[in-house]
Design a protein around this motif. Structure first.
Motif, PDB file in Angstrom:
ATOM      1  N   LEU A 258       0.828  -1.198   0.000  1.00  0.00           N
ATOM      2  CA  LEU A 258       0.000   0.000   0.000  1.00  0.00           C
ATOM      3  C   LEU A 258       0.871   1.260   0.000  1.00  0.00           C
ATOM      4  CD1 LEU A 258      -2.927   0.976   0.100  1.00  0.00           C
ATOM      5  CD2 LEU A 258      -2.763   0.948   2.582  1.00  0.00           C
ATOM      6  N   ALA A 259       1.917   1.265   0.796  1.00  0.00           N
ATOM      7  CA  ALA A 259       2.834   2.413   0.832  1.00  0.00           C
ATOM      8  C   ALA A 259       3.537   2.581  -0.510  1.00  0.00           C
ATOM      9  CB  ALA A 259       3.854   2.235   1.961  1.00  0.00           C
ATOM     10  N   ASP A 260       3.917   1.460  -1.159  1.00  0.00           N
ATOM     11  CA  ASP A 260       4.556   1.528  -2.469  1.00  0.00           C
ATOM     12  C   ASP A 260       3.578   2.080  -3.519  1.00  0.00           C
ATOM     13  OD1 ASP A 260       6.762   1.043  -4.274  1.00  0.00           O
ATOM     14  OD2 ASP A 260       5.580  -0.641  -5.064  1.00  0.00           O
ATOM     15  N   ALA A 261       2.343   1.635  -3.467  1.00  0.00           N
ATOM     16  CA  ALA A 261       1.334   2.139  -4.406  1.00  0.00           C
ATOM     17  C   ALA A 261       1.095   3.628  -4.180  1.00  0.00           C
ATOM     18  CB  ALA A 261       0.030   1.360  -4.260  1.00  0.00           C
ATOM     19  N   GLN A 262       1.055   4.062  -2.943  1.00  0.00           N
ATOM     20  CA  GLN A 262       0.871   5.480  -2.627  1.00  0.00           C
ATOM     21  C   GLN A 262       2.051   6.305  -3.133  1.00  0.00           C
ATOM     22  OE1 GLN A 262      -1.903   6.879  -1.163  1.00  0.00           O
ATOM     23  NE2 GLN A 262      -0.961   8.824  -1.670  1.00  0.00           N
ATOM     24  N   ARG A 263       3.256   5.783  -2.967  1.00  0.00           N
ATOM     25  CA  ARG A 263       4.452   6.475  -3.452  1.00  0.00           C
ATOM     26  C   ARG A 263       4.422   6.611  -4.966  1.00  0.00           C
ATOM     27  NH1 ARG A 263       8.591   4.926  -5.941  1.00  0.00           N
ATOM     28  NH2 ARG A 263       8.248   2.721  -5.594  1.00  0.00           N
ATOM     29  N   LYS A 264       4.037   5.530  -5.666  1.00  0.00           N
ATOM     30  CA  LYS A 264       3.960   5.570  -7.127  1.00  0.00           C
ATOM     31  C   LYS A 264       2.881   6.550  -7.588  1.00  0.00           C
ATOM     32  CE  LYS A 264       5.717   0.942  -8.083  1.00  0.00           C
ATOM     33  NZ  LYS A 264       5.379  -0.409  -8.574  1.00  0.00           N
ATOM     34  N   ALA A 265       1.745   6.576  -6.907  1.00  0.00           N
ATOM     35  CA  ALA A 265       0.666   7.498  -7.266  1.00  0.00           C
ATOM     36  C   ALA A 265       1.112   8.945  -7.066  1.00  0.00           C
ATOM     37  CB  ALA A 265      -0.585   7.204  -6.438  1.00  0.00           C
ATOM     38  N   ASN A 266       1.805   9.222  -5.970  1.00  0.00           N
ATOM     39  CA  ASN A 266       2.311  10.573  -5.724  1.00  0.00           C
ATOM     40  C   ASN A 266       3.345  10.977  -6.775  1.00  0.00           C
ATOM     41  OD1 ASN A 266       0.698  10.968  -3.477  1.00  0.00           O
ATOM     42  ND2 ASN A 266       2.281  10.294  -2.036  1.00  0.00           N
ATOM     43  N   GLN A 267       4.218  10.046  -7.155  1.00  0.00           N
ATOM     44  CA  GLN A 267       5.213  10.320  -8.184  1.00  0.00           C
ATOM     45  C   GLN A 267       4.529  10.617  -9.515  1.00  0.00           C
ATOM     46  OE1 GLN A 267       7.970   7.115  -8.893  1.00  0.00           O
ATOM     47  NE2 GLN A 267       8.967   8.173 -10.587  1.00  0.00           N
ATOM     48  N   MET A 268       3.516   9.806  -9.859  1.00  0.00           N
ATOM     49  CA  MET A 268       2.799  10.012 -11.118  1.00  0.00           C
ATOM     50  C   MET A 268       2.075  11.361 -11.110  1.00  0.00           C
ATOM     51  SD  MET A 268      -0.077   7.627 -12.955  1.00  0.00           S
ATOM     52  CE  MET A 268      -1.389   8.027 -11.840  1.00  0.00           C
ATOM     53  N   ARG A 269       1.431  11.707 -10.007  1.00  0.00           N
ATOM     54  CA  ARG A 269       0.733  12.993  -9.901  1.00  0.00           C
ATOM     55  C   ARG A 269       1.713  14.151 -10.067  1.00  0.00           C
ATOM     56  NH1 ARG A 269      -0.923  13.504  -4.646  1.00  0.00           N
ATOM     57  NH2 ARG A 269      -2.273  11.731  -4.995  1.00  0.00           N
ATOM     58  N   THR A 270       2.872  14.043  -9.434  1.00  0.00           N
ATOM     59  CA  THR A 270       3.889  15.090  -9.552  1.00  0.00           C
ATOM     60  C   THR A 270       4.380  15.212 -10.987  1.00  0.00           C
ATOM     61  OG1 THR A 270       4.586  14.714  -7.272  1.00  0.00           O
ATOM     62  CG2 THR A 270       6.143  15.857  -8.695  1.00  0.00           C
ATOM     63  N   GLU A 271       4.612  14.083 -11.645  1.00  0.00           N
ATOM     64  CA  GLU A 271       5.074  14.109 -13.036  1.00  0.00           C
ATOM     65  C   GLU A 271       4.019  14.701 -13.959  1.00  0.00           C
ATOM     66  OE1 GLU A 271       6.039  10.024 -13.738  1.00  0.00           O
ATOM     67  OE2 GLU A 271       7.993  10.182 -12.779  1.00  0.00           O
TER      68      GLU A 271
END
Length: 172
Positions: free
Chosen positions: A15-28
């Protein structure tokens, strides 16, 4: 069977990894923007990742131009049409995934390529049926004389635009 505490720890890590990836994608995605200039360089626009106009520069030589608004909108549409490719190159975290394909398809549908520039649709002017488009520089030139057409018969005052609903015979 695995230890329940270990299952919860693994789940929390995923879940933490998915949240990190989602935040990275949103930032990009939020960092993606497209700039576009008019042909003469006097109008410059910038649109953000959502296609919203976030920057506009107008050169002094076009400020009194009556077609300024249409030219600005044309340049904005041109910039918006380039968002899909900008997202593809600017968001590497989801490159090649189904999510990226869906996002790019949505951007292509929402912001299609603009109509070709330099031409106006022929239906708005008196042009031959074979000549559907006219080059923009020809618009400023006076129209070439056309052979005169036979005069149309004058309509009677009691003629209706639509005889179908007035009891007239529609099969004439």
């Amino acid at each position: 069977m695995s230890n329940p505490e270990q299952l919860f720890a693994d789940f929390e890590a995923k879940l933490a990894d998915a949240q990190r990836k989602a935040n990275q994608m949103r930032t990009e995605i939020e960092s993606v923007s497209v700039s576009e200039r008019s042909k003469d360089g006097q109008i410059s626009v910038k649109v953000n990742h959502a296609g919203n106009l976030v920057g506009l520069e107008i050169g002094p030589s076009v400020r009194d131009n009556p077609a300024l608004a249409q030219e600005i909108l044309r340049v904005v549409r041109s910039a918006q049409s380039k968002l899909a490719s900008a997202v593809q190159t600017g968001v590497p975290s989801i490159a090649g995934t189904e999510t990226m394909n869906e996002l790019v398809d949505q951007l292509h549908n929402e912001y299609p390529e603009p109509e070709p520039t330099g031409f106006v649709e022929g239906g708005h002017r008196d042009v031959d049926e074979d000549d559907r488009f006219v080059a923009e520089d020809e618009l400023d030139a006076p129209p070439a004389p056309k052979p005169s057409a036979p005069p149309r018969a004058a309509r009677r005052q009691d003629d209706h635009e639509d005889d179908y609903f007035t009891g007239g015979d529609f099969l004439r």
